[in-house]
Enzyme design. Sequence first.
Site, PDB file in Angstrom:
ATOM      1  N   GLY A  39       4.818  -5.186  -5.489  1.00  0.00           N
ATOM      2  CA  GLY A  39       5.676  -4.069  -5.086  1.00  0.00           C
ATOM      3  C   GLY A  39       6.604  -3.664  -6.216  1.00  0.00           C
ATOM      4  CG  ASP A  59       7.425 -16.729  -3.450  1.00  0.00           C
ATOM      5  OD1 ASP A  59       6.848 -16.593  -2.337  1.00  0.00           O
ATOM      6  OD2 ASP A  59       6.839 -17.130  -4.472  1.00  0.00           O
ATOM      7  CE  LYS A 107      10.057 -24.312  17.067  1.00  0.00           C
ATOM      8  NZ  LYS A 107      10.097 -25.315  16.011  1.00  0.00           N
ATOM      9  CE1 TYR A 147      -4.790  -8.815   2.011  1.00  0.00           C
ATOM     10  CE2 TYR A 147      -6.844  -7.984   2.926  1.00  0.00           C
ATOM     11  CZ  TYR A 147      -5.469  -7.890   2.784  1.00  0.00           C
ATOM     12  OH  TYR A 147      -4.778  -6.888   3.426  1.00  0.00           O
ATOM     13  CE  LYS A 151      -2.900  -9.801   4.986  1.00  0.00           C
ATOM     14  NZ  LYS A 151      -1.532  -9.445   5.395  1.00  0.00           N
ATOM     15  CE1 TYR A 161       4.137 -21.895  13.663  1.00  0.00           C
ATOM     16  CE2 TYR A 161       6.435 -21.627  14.277  1.00  0.00           C
ATOM     17  CZ  TYR A 161       5.473 -22.241  13.519  1.00  0.00           C
ATOM     18  OH  TYR A 161       5.826 -23.227  12.623  1.00  0.00           O
ATOM     19  CB  THR A 177      -2.837   2.621   5.671  1.00  0.00           C
ATOM     20  OG1 THR A 177      -3.344   2.224   6.950  1.00  0.00           O
ATOM     21  CG2 THR A 177      -1.668   3.566   5.879  1.00  0.00           C
TER      22      THR A 177
HETATM   23  P1  NAD Z   1       1.672  -3.721  -1.354  1.00  0.00           P
HETATM   24  O1  NAD Z   1       1.063  -4.589  -2.391  1.00  0.00           O
HETATM   25  O2  NAD Z   1       2.182  -2.388  -1.767  1.00  0.00           O
HETATM   26  O3  NAD Z   1       2.863  -4.485  -0.621  1.00  0.00           O
HETATM   27  C1  NAD Z   1       2.883  -5.874  -0.421  1.00  0.00           C
HETATM   28  C2  NAD Z   1       4.276  -6.382  -0.809  1.00  0.00           C
HETATM   29  O4  NAD Z   1       4.361  -7.795  -0.575  1.00  0.00           O
HETATM   30  C3  NAD Z   1       4.584  -6.164  -2.293  1.00  0.00           C
HETATM   31  O5  NAD Z   1       5.823  -5.509  -2.434  1.00  0.00           O
HETATM   32  C4  NAD Z   1       4.634  -7.579  -2.865  1.00  0.00           C
HETATM   33  O6  NAD Z   1       5.481  -7.689  -3.983  1.00  0.00           O
HETATM   34  C5  NAD Z   1       5.073  -8.377  -1.660  1.00  0.00           C
HETATM   35  N1  NAD Z   1       4.758  -9.804  -1.749  1.00  0.00           N
HETATM   36  C6  NAD Z   1       3.568 -10.370  -2.085  1.00  0.00           C
HETATM   37  N2  NAD Z   1       3.679 -11.722  -2.077  1.00  0.00           N
HETATM   38  C7  NAD Z   1       4.959 -12.007  -1.702  1.00  0.00           C
HETATM   39  C8  NAD Z   1       5.683 -13.218  -1.529  1.00  0.00           C
HETATM   40  N3  NAD Z   1       5.116 -14.431  -1.721  1.00  0.00           N
HETATM   41  N4  NAD Z   1       6.988 -13.149  -1.146  1.00  0.00           N
HETATM   42  C9  NAD Z   1       7.594 -11.947  -0.953  1.00  0.00           C
HETATM   43  N5  NAD Z   1       6.948 -10.765  -1.127  1.00  0.00           N
HETATM   44  C10 NAD Z   1       5.651 -10.791  -1.486  1.00  0.00           C
HETATM   45  O7  NAD Z   1       0.586  -3.562  -0.193  1.00  0.00           O
HETATM   46  P2  NAD Z   1       0.618  -2.699   1.160  1.00  0.00           P
HETATM   47  O8  NAD Z   1      -0.566  -1.831   1.164  1.00  0.00           O
HETATM   48  O9  NAD Z   1       1.964  -2.130   1.372  1.00  0.00           O
HETATM   49  O10 NAD Z   1       0.353  -3.852   2.238  1.00  0.00           O
HETATM   50  C11 NAD Z   1       1.399  -4.366   3.047  1.00  0.00           C
HETATM   51  C12 NAD Z   1       0.813  -5.320   4.093  1.00  0.00           C
HETATM   52  O11 NAD Z   1      -0.113  -4.596   4.927  1.00  0.00           O
HETATM   53  C13 NAD Z   1       0.023  -6.477   3.487  1.00  0.00           C
HETATM   54  O12 NAD Z   1       0.265  -7.643   4.240  1.00  0.00           O
HETATM   55  C14 NAD Z   1      -1.428  -6.036   3.632  1.00  0.00           C
HETATM   56  O13 NAD Z   1      -2.289  -7.140   3.728  1.00  0.00           O
HETATM   57  C15 NAD Z   1      -1.372  -5.240   4.925  1.00  0.00           C
HETATM   58  N6  NAD Z   1      -2.473  -4.260   5.004  1.00  0.00           N
HETATM   59  C16 NAD Z   1      -2.439  -3.103   4.252  1.00  0.00           C
HETATM   60  C17 NAD Z   1      -3.497  -2.206   4.326  1.00  0.00           C
HETATM   61  C18 NAD Z   1      -3.515  -0.880   3.572  1.00  0.00           C
HETATM   62  O14 NAD Z   1      -4.502  -0.148   3.695  1.00  0.00           O
HETATM   63  N7  NAD Z   1      -2.484  -0.511   2.840  1.00  0.00           N
HETATM   64  C19 NAD Z   1      -4.619  -2.510   5.125  1.00  0.00           C
HETATM   65  C20 NAD Z   1      -4.625  -3.707   5.830  1.00  0.00           C
HETATM   66  C21 NAD Z   1      -3.541  -4.562   5.772  1.00  0.00           C
END
Ligand code: NAD
Length: 318
Positions: A39, A59, A107, A147, A151, A161, A177
């Site tokens: 991010g 983190d 929790k 991944y 998930k 939980y 998305t």
């Molecule tokens: P993104 O990479 O833009 O955002 C993910 C964020 O998580 C990033 O800002 C990253 O720095 C942060 N991150 C990663 N590891 C971390 C950690 N250990 N501690 C704290 N922060 C951490 O991706 P996105 O598209 O915004 O996806 C967001 C969520 O939605 C994810 O969990 C992804 O799996 C899920 N998702 C997204 C899509 C899509 O199409 N965009 C589809 C299915 C699922």
Amino acid sequence: MVDPLILVTGAAGFLGSHLCDALLAEGHHVLGVDNLATGSLANLAHLKNETRFRFEQVDICTPFDLGRVAYIYNFASPASPVDYMRLGIETLRVGSAGTLNTLELAKKYNAGYLHASTSECYGDPEVHPQVESYWGNVNPIGPRSVYDEAKRFSEAAVSAYHRYHGVNTHLVRIFNTYGPRLQANDGRVISNLLMQALRGEPMTIYGDGSQTRSFCYCSDLIAGILLLAKSNEHEPVNIGNPTEWTILECAREIQSLLGITAEIVFKPLPQDDPARRRPDITLARQLLGWEPTVSLREGLELSLDYFRTCVAAEQSHA
Ligand code: NAD
Ligand code: UDP
């Protein structure tokens, strides 16, 4: 009395930052955390004078506790195939230790909890369109497994939980998305094809482009997620746009939108790349009264200014 605090993990990411905006628009106080692995603080820059928003670089794989929270949205995880294959172990860790740490917080504070799961739980699906009751067809050791299996572990942990500790959990299975703030260079198909087209470069199609995806605009997705968070549903719910496109059709739609006929170059299909993806959203319609309203054409139009700015930024650094 101060409004109860809502925690968003992955707040500096594409979807996390839009979620923070939507929660703030509903009047909440929001604490965003992120380790900035994929991010960017640029996604939160517009909130710098927002007194109801706070950001902490955290983190989530290390246990953390920043005080009482009323609700947790767990969005932290690399999400694009390029990112999660580059950060394979980190992806496994955030989807296991990270999820468990945030569930412990839920929790402890009796907080509501919503986890961002994915259509990847269905793998390369044999059931089409994908219904929530389908268990999926996932290669547990292939390049996407870091991944997909993280998930799927997260879904098991969230369900446990709820089952063992009565945490008020929700699971959203997000289908592809897109929209403004999608990382311009994260290799996902919409960002790649739009950036290539705007740079005047050939557009890359992996395989023959006959594989399908179903693209949801970010505001539609966030609206569905906010409804699910307030529902009594604890089992997974698909949120996505059921209009299915081949990747080649998607490239042609971008060309038509921009009024160009860019060259298309075909590259090898990555291993285990799912052949088709389309959500069955009957459950979301029935439970939440939700369905998407933004077509791919409209969503691409709404994304254009952002991607044009990304191309301009690249060119000014060149
Ligand atoms: P993104 O990479 O833009 O955002 C993910 C964020 O998580 C990033 O800002 C990253 O720095 C942060 N991150 C990663 N590891 C971390 C950690 N250990 N501690 C704290 N922060 C951490 O991706 P996105 O598209 O915004 O996806 C967001 C969520 O939605 C994810 O969990 C992804 O799996 C899920 N998702 C997204 C899509 C899509 O199409 N965009 C589809 C299915 C699922
Ligand atoms: N893809 C493509 N060209 C690109 C990027 C991706 O043809 O420049 C394909 C990719 O092989 C996959 C689909 O587009 O079939 C969607 O890829 P993405 O990385 O966006 O996400 P996925 O749905 O595979 O997780």
